[in-house]
Design an enzyme around this catalytic site. Structure first.
Site, PDB file in Angstrom:
ATOM      1  N   ASP A   1      99.939   6.773 -35.295  1.00  0.00           N
ATOM      2  CA  ASP A   1      98.972   7.942 -34.792  1.00  0.00           C
ATOM      3  C   ASP A   1      98.342   8.397 -36.229  1.00  0.00           C
ATOM      4  OD1 ASP A   1      99.417   8.135 -32.010  1.00  0.00           O
ATOM      5  OD2 ASP A   1     101.055   9.393 -32.120  1.00  0.00           O
TER       6      ASP A   1
ATOM      7  N   ASP B   1      94.784   6.660 -27.918  1.00  0.00           N
ATOM      8  CA  ASP B   1      94.992   7.790 -27.128  1.00  0.00           C
ATOM      9  C   ASP B   1      93.747   8.285 -26.631  1.00  0.00           C
ATOM     10  OD1 ASP B   1      97.654   7.479 -27.620  1.00  0.00           O
ATOM     11  OD2 ASP B   1      97.648   8.785 -29.535  1.00  0.00           O
TER      12      ASP B   1
END
Length: 152
Positions: A114, A130
């Site tokens: 991330d 995402d």
């Protein structure tokens, strides 16, 4: 959307996700924060062993099974419904692309990379895949809601 365009778009979206993750790992140390657009977006390299908001930490087997089922069903649905409107096709393209992007990380690394942090709101750090998943699910819900409104 023609099959060839769909597949090309899928490859391009997954490649964009993977390239963004490669760049982050190559240029930002784990846990380091670099302002991208000051006050709006920062880049932060994070290794996420869970799902959104880091829930279900260290349950990789669960995510692998769910991802295979969701991607498999989405592909099956596309194959058995060749005349879907462009918005549903786009929603499924984004869901499949996002699922594959994070699936590659889980299989290769046992975690998801991330990197996007919204500075102006208290929100989880996320990645490009995402974003695809979120926009795809929202778009699919809108499509299904509109179908219900019009009785399709």
């Amino acid at each position: 959307m023609k099959k060839r365009l769909f597949v090309l778009s899928l490859i391009l979206l997954v490649a964009l996700d993977q390239l963004s993750k490669f760049w982050i790992v190559s240029h930002i140390a784990l846990g380091e924060v670099k302002p991208f657009i000051p006050g709006i977006v920062s880049l932060t390299y994070l290794q996420n062993n869970g799902a959104a908001f880091s829930i279900l930490q260290d349950q990789q087997w669960f995510f692998v099974v769910i991802t295979v089922l969701v991607i498999g069903y989405a592909i099956y649905y596309l194959a058995t419904h060749p005349h879907l409107n462009i918005w549903k096709q786009l929603a499924l393209l984004l869901i499949i692309s996002g699922g594959i992007g994070n699936f590659i990380d889980r299989l290769r690394l046992a975690y998801v990379i991330d990197m996007i942090h919204l500075d102006f709101v208290d929100f989880a750090i996320f990645n490009v895949a995402d974003s695809y998943l979120t926009v795809g699910v929202i778009l699919l819900v809108i499509c299904l809601w509109k179908e219900e409104d019009y009785g399709n």
